[in-house]
Motif scaffolding. Structure first.
Motif, short mmCIF file in Angstrom:
data_model
loop_
_atom_site.label_atom_id
_atom_site.label_comp_id
_atom_site.label_asym_id
_atom_site.label_seq_id
_atom_site.Cartn_x
_atom_site.Cartn_y
_atom_site.Cartn_z
N LEU A 1 3.43 -96.25 14.73
CA LEU A 1 3.87 -94.88 14.46
C LEU A 1 2.96 -94.18 13.47
O LEU A 1 2.70 -92.97 13.59
N LYS A 2 2.47 -94.93 12.49
CA LYS A 2 1.56 -94.37 11.49
C LYS A 2 0.28 -93.85 12.15
O LYS A 2 -0.20 -92.75 11.83
N ILE A 3 -0.28 -94.62 13.09
CA ILE A 3 -1.50 -94.20 13.79
C ILE A 3 -1.23 -92.97 14.66
O ILE A 3 -2.04 -92.04 14.71
N LEU A 4 -0.09 -92.95 15.34
CA LEU A 4 0.25 -91.80 16.17
C LEU A 4 0.38 -90.53 15.33
O LEU A 4 -0.13 -89.46 15.71
N VAL B 1 -1.64 -96.73 21.29
CA VAL B 1 -2.40 -97.17 20.12
C VAL B 1 -3.08 -98.50 20.43
O VAL B 1 -2.44 -99.44 20.88
N GLY B 2 -4.39 -98.55 20.19
CA GLY B 2 -5.13 -99.78 20.43
C GLY B 2 -6.63 -99.52 20.39
O GLY B 2 -7.06 -98.38 20.21
N PRO B 3 -7.44 -100.55 20.54
CA PRO B 3 -8.90 -100.39 20.56
C PRO B 3 -9.33 -99.50 21.73
O PRO B 3 -8.78 -99.61 22.83
N ARG B 4 -10.30 -98.63 21.49
CA ARG B 4 -10.77 -97.74 22.55
C ARG B 4 -11.43 -98.56 23.65
O ARG B 4 -12.34 -99.37 23.37
N PRO B 5 -11.03 -98.40 24.92
CA PRO B 5 -11.64 -99.20 26.00
C PRO B 5 -13.09 -98.78 26.25
O PRO B 5 -13.40 -97.60 26.32
#
Length: 199
Positions: free
Chosen positions: A180-183, A118-122
């Protein structure tokens, strides 16, 4: 005292999320290993090379090599997806992209510590405006990820201001619960009909 608590909470979240990154990635690789093998064989037959390697901007503007399963011919230029002419993409490549199976090798990037789940798209180094906005907003210090708010909202990198706005929101809310919410939301999205993308 309060600053110590905040720092302790940040370190706790960072350690737990890193452990989850590794454990979940290893489990996903083990579960999808037959898919990995099939796509390696199919990509080799279709394109002559199953993997697509591309330089991306990571934490603090460091540059790393991102791994994907190849969905386009070897002659395809290394540019952002929205700058490509995808009208001639094969049914195999289209299916790979639609299912997101082309992103499975990024689990190796996660295990290597170059990315998180989870994180900003590279982005590409050539996407200088997005890099600049992420640097100004402080998002550039975050580890890039496979899943994130921008991806969930179907906002792509041709809209850098909107991408960074969601990146900043994600950075401010990041913790084990939000991770966990994003996943979970990403999993539901992959199993649900595709909404109309922002143009």
């Amino acid at each position: 005292m309060k600053s110590d608590f905040v720092m302790g909470k940040f370190l706790f979240n960072s350690v737990v999320m890193r452990v989850m990154d590794i454990v979940i990635s290893l489990l996903m690789i083990a579960i999808t290993s037959p898919v990995f093998l099939c796509l390696i064989v199919a990509g080799t037959i279709k394109f002559g090379s199953p993997l697509f390697l591309q330089r991306r901007v990571g934490t603090n503007k460091s540059v790393f090599t991102l791994y994907k399963f190849r969905s386009l011919p070897l002659s395809t230029p290394s540019v952002p997806t929205h700058e490509l002419n995808l009208s001639s993409i094969s049914s195999y490549g289209r299916a790979l992209r639609k299912s997101k199976l082309d992103e499975l090798p990024q689990l190796v990037n996660v295990i290597n510590g170059q990315m998180s789940l989870v994180g900003p798209r590279p982005c590409l180094p050539s996407q200088t405006e997005l890099v600049r906005l992420r640097e100004v907003s402080g998002v550039i210090v975050s580890k890039p990820g496979i899943a994130g708010l921008a991806q969930l909202h179907n906002i792509h990198m041709e809209h850098p201001e909107k991408v960074v706005e969601l990146d900043r929101q994600m950075q401010s809310e990041m913790g084990v619960g939000f991770y966990l919410k994003i996943l979970l939301a990403t999993g539901f999205k992959l199993l649900s009909p595709k909404p109309k993308e922002l143009k």
